[in-house]
Design an enzyme around this catalytic site. Sequence first.
Site, short mmCIF file in Angstrom:
data_model
loop_
_atom_site.label_atom_id
_atom_site.label_comp_id
_atom_site.label_asym_id
_atom_site.label_seq_id
_atom_site.Cartn_x
_atom_site.Cartn_y
_atom_site.Cartn_z
N HIS A 184 0.79 -1.09 -0.13
CA HIS A 184 0.10 -0.05 0.01
C HIS A 184 0.87 1.20 -0.01
CE1 HIS A 184 -2.88 2.92 1.34
NE2 HIS A 184 -3.73 2.24 0.75
N GLU A 243 -3.84 1.21 -7.50
CA GLU A 243 -4.45 2.49 -6.69
C GLU A 243 -3.42 3.78 -6.93
OE1 GLU A 243 -4.35 1.01 -2.43
OE2 GLU A 243 -6.37 0.49 -2.88
#
Length: 220
Positions: free
Chosen positions: A96, A165
């Site tokens: 992430h 993302e």
Amino acid sequence: MRYFIGNWKMFGVPKSINILKKINTFYTKDRNKGKYRIIITPPYTLLESYAKHFKKKNISIGSQNSYQKDEFSSNTAAVSPYMIKSVGAKYALIGHSDNRSEGDTNEMLKDKVKFALKNNLKVIFCIGENKKEKKNNKTMVVLNNQLKSVLYKGIKTNNLIIAYEPIWSIGSGMIPSEKELLSISINIKKKLKKIFKIKKSPPLLYGGSVDGTSIKKFKN
């Protein structure tokens, strides 16, 4: 199969399970149930209780990260994939942008993926470019590097999900155009097929400023 993954970040206490109970009830009544899976990644403090409660229900529980060493070590505050798996979690979110910004290198991420898979966790591997990289037309250069530096041919792709993302999109309310997403998705899948020497790439998801309105753009 479609996936809906909710990363709770630094949110949640034991009673927050009521939110998931409502989601589980919705899924049970949904005529499209069985066509998609719901995965929630709460803080470490909630993994065991949530995983135990939803063990035989419709929501899967995963961790928001996983340490780059196996089983036990002397690293303060670290949580290994062995420990995560032992409390009933099934997934691990790795790569992430929050963790990358805090120091996770591609070398570290490669070990995180390796040991998570070794402990039979399904890996949700995140990739994404920042605003400057997008502006300089470096999106695919960055994404390809993130993929090839961490993933390798020996990985069992049935235990891998890729989440695109874009960092510039997260929390901004902005999302890539449909044309951009299509082009990026095609290129990511080509890269994955090349890395793994396979004909069908692992599932590819999108994340970044998705809400009740914008999600309609991703129905296909």
